[in-house]
Design a protein around this motif. Sequence first.
Motif, short mmCIF file in Angstrom:
data_model
loop_
_atom_site.label_atom_id
_atom_site.label_comp_id
_atom_site.label_asym_id
_atom_site.label_seq_id
_atom_site.Cartn_x
_atom_site.Cartn_y
_atom_site.Cartn_z
N ALA A 24 -35.13 8.95 -39.95
CA ALA A 24 -35.21 7.50 -40.12
C ALA A 24 -34.24 6.79 -39.18
O ALA A 24 -34.56 5.74 -38.59
CB ALA A 24 -34.90 7.14 -41.57
N PHE A 25 -33.06 7.37 -39.01
CA PHE A 25 -32.07 6.78 -38.11
C PHE A 25 -32.57 6.82 -36.66
O PHE A 25 -32.42 5.85 -35.91
CB PHE A 25 -30.76 7.55 -38.23
N ALA A 26 -33.18 7.96 -36.26
CA ALA A 26 -33.70 8.08 -34.89
C ALA A 26 -34.82 7.05 -34.65
O ALA A 26 -34.88 6.43 -33.58
CB ALA A 26 -34.20 9.50 -34.66
N TRP A 27 -35.69 6.86 -35.63
CA TRP A 27 -36.77 5.88 -35.49
C TRP A 27 -36.20 4.47 -35.41
O TRP A 27 -36.67 3.65 -34.63
CB TRP A 27 -37.74 6.01 -36.65
N TRP A 28 -35.18 4.20 -36.21
CA TRP A 28 -34.52 2.89 -36.18
C TRP A 28 -33.91 2.63 -34.80
O TRP A 28 -34.05 1.55 -34.23
CB TRP A 28 -33.45 2.84 -37.27
N ALA A 29 -33.23 3.62 -34.25
CA ALA A 29 -32.60 3.48 -32.94
C ALA A 29 -33.66 3.27 -31.86
O ALA A 29 -33.51 2.40 -30.98
CB ALA A 29 -31.75 4.72 -32.63
N PHE A 30 -34.74 4.05 -31.92
CA PHE A 30 -35.81 3.91 -30.93
C PHE A 30 -36.44 2.52 -31.02
O PHE A 30 -36.70 1.88 -29.99
CB PHE A 30 -36.87 4.99 -31.17
N SER A 31 -36.66 2.02 -32.24
CA SER A 31 -37.28 0.71 -32.44
C SER A 31 -36.40 -0.40 -31.88
O SER A 31 -36.89 -1.35 -31.23
CB SER A 31 -37.56 0.47 -33.92
N LEU A 32 -35.09 -0.33 -32.12
CA LEU A 32 -34.18 -1.35 -31.62
C LEU A 32 -34.13 -1.37 -30.09
O LEU A 32 -34.14 -2.44 -29.46
CB LEU A 32 -32.78 -1.14 -32.19
N LEU A 33 -34.06 -0.18 -29.50
CA LEU A 33 -34.03 -0.12 -28.04
C LEU A 33 -35.34 -0.64 -27.44
O LEU A 33 -35.35 -1.33 -26.42
CB LEU A 33 -33.76 1.31 -27.59
N GLN A 34 -36.46 -0.28 -28.07
CA GLN A 34 -37.76 -0.76 -27.61
C GLN A 34 -37.86 -2.28 -27.74
O GLN A 34 -38.34 -2.97 -26.83
CB GLN A 34 -38.88 -0.09 -28.42
N GLY A 68 -27.16 -5.00 -24.65
CA GLY A 68 -27.86 -4.65 -25.88
C GLY A 68 -28.01 -3.14 -26.04
O GLY A 68 -27.84 -2.60 -27.14
N ILE A 69 -28.33 -2.48 -24.91
CA ILE A 69 -28.45 -1.01 -24.95
C ILE A 69 -27.12 -0.38 -25.33
O ILE A 69 -27.04 0.50 -26.21
CB ILE A 69 -28.95 -0.48 -23.59
N TYR A 70 -26.03 -0.82 -24.65
CA TYR A 70 -24.70 -0.29 -24.96
C TYR A 70 -24.33 -0.54 -26.43
O TYR A 70 -23.75 0.33 -27.10
CB TYR A 70 -23.65 -0.91 -24.05
N LYS A 71 -24.66 -1.71 -26.92
CA LYS A 71 -24.34 -2.06 -28.29
C LYS A 71 -25.05 -1.13 -29.27
O LYS A 71 -24.43 -0.57 -30.19
CB LYS A 71 -24.75 -3.51 -28.55
N TYR A 72 -26.37 -0.96 -29.08
CA TYR A 72 -27.14 -0.13 -30.01
C TYR A 72 -26.76 1.34 -29.90
O TYR A 72 -26.67 2.05 -30.91
CB TYR A 72 -28.63 -0.32 -29.76
N VAL A 73 -26.53 1.78 -28.66
CA VAL A 73 -26.12 3.18 -28.48
C VAL A 73 -24.75 3.42 -29.11
O VAL A 73 -24.52 4.44 -29.79
CB VAL A 73 -26.11 3.56 -26.98
N GLY A 74 -23.81 2.50 -28.90
CA GLY A 74 -22.47 2.64 -29.47
C GLY A 74 -22.49 2.61 -30.98
O GLY A 74 -21.90 3.48 -31.65
N SER A 77 -24.27 5.74 -32.28
CA SER A 77 -23.45 6.95 -32.17
C SER A 77 -22.40 7.00 -33.27
O SER A 77 -22.17 8.04 -33.90
CB SER A 77 -22.78 7.01 -30.80
N ALA A 78 -21.73 5.85 -33.51
CA ALA A 78 -20.72 5.79 -34.56
C ALA A 78 -21.35 6.05 -35.93
O ALA A 78 -20.80 6.80 -36.76
CB ALA A 78 -20.03 4.43 -34.55
N PHE A 79 -22.52 5.46 -36.16
CA PHE A 79 -23.21 5.63 -37.42
C PHE A 79 -23.64 7.09 -37.60
O PHE A 79 -23.50 7.67 -38.69
CB PHE A 79 -24.42 4.70 -37.47
N LEU A 80 -24.15 7.71 -36.52
CA LEU A 80 -24.57 9.11 -36.59
C LEU A 80 -23.38 10.03 -36.85
O LEU A 80 -23.48 11.00 -37.62
CB LEU A 80 -25.26 9.50 -35.29
N LEU A 81 -22.25 9.71 -36.21
CA LEU A 81 -21.04 10.51 -36.44
C LEU A 81 -20.60 10.42 -37.90
O LEU A 81 -20.24 11.44 -38.52
CB LEU A 81 -19.92 10.02 -35.52
N LEU A 82 -20.64 9.21 -38.47
CA LEU A 82 -20.27 9.05 -39.88
C LEU A 82 -21.22 9.82 -40.79
O LEU A 82 -20.80 10.43 -41.78
CB LEU A 82 -20.28 7.56 -40.25
#
Length: 322
Positions: A24-34, A68-74, A77-82
């Motif tokens: 779900a997190f990967a889909w959320w990240a992909f959707s935001l970047l798209q 925007g890309i840097y924001k979502y990736v950052g 990444s922090a969310f995935l680490l947590l």
Amino acid sequence: MVPKQKLRVTTVVYWVLLLYIIAAFAWWAFSLLQQNREIHTLLKKNLPTASTDYAIKTKAIEEAEKRGIYKYVGEGSAFLLLICVGAVFIYRSVRQQFRLQQQQQNFVMAVTHELKTPIAVARLNLQTLQKHQLEEEKKKKLLQATLQETLRLDTLINNILIASQLEDHAYHITKEELDFSELVKDAVKAFEVRYPERLLQALIQDDVTINGDATLLKLLLSNLLENANKYSPKDKRVDLHLAQNDNAVFLEVVDEGTGIPDEEKKAVFKKFYRIGNEQTRKTQGTGLGLYICQKIAEDHGGEITVKDNLPTGSKFIVQFYG
């Protein structure tokens, strides 16, 4: 459901939920970047190409898209680490809880057996003495066996009470200067009276002194000697060494049993821990003796370790510093 089955079911549920969260997190990240890419592409399309500042506005839109890309990736990444850190923590905590539950169940089984056995043996011996006229030698053997069982019961109760008090810091340790040599000699004599058939060789340096609690130190000695007697073949010798140098007091209890595997050497000092399981192991015990020994050693500013005794057996070494 037995604990092992519960652990398997819990593990499967845990991994299913974790994989779902990551998906779900990967889909959320992909959707935001798209979405970010589509928004900025649309903005560039709507810019009038004839505008004098078209290049500047296009560059600004591209930079906003990168931010925007840097924001979502950052953030991602922090969310995935947590998520990963939390998942590891929960996984280890759950497995530890199941292990503790299993050890507590083993402890209850062991204590039940340990309490019933000496009581049953003592009762049978006393009933035999009451109902039959026995020879004096047989009477002495029955009385000696009864005394051993009552001492075993007393040791068990002391271990349970002391373990609880030490863990809850309810036991008030009274330290005073002790003649540790005499205390060890008394423990050896008590052991020889209780187990006259066991060969015990004691090498005790005279005038070894220590600041400590006599009751706790006697319990430490009793548990180490009981442990050596329990895990050694009947025809093998138990050795005890006491020595002192300028820096520390050394106490060693050595047996010639089967020994302890290297991967188990630290675990044997954990509360309730016993090698094997209650259904298959033959030796009696509750998993508290060595735990108490470690607590007593630490509370006296020392440490306890176990090493191999070559060619076979174990060597428990207690060092008191200062």
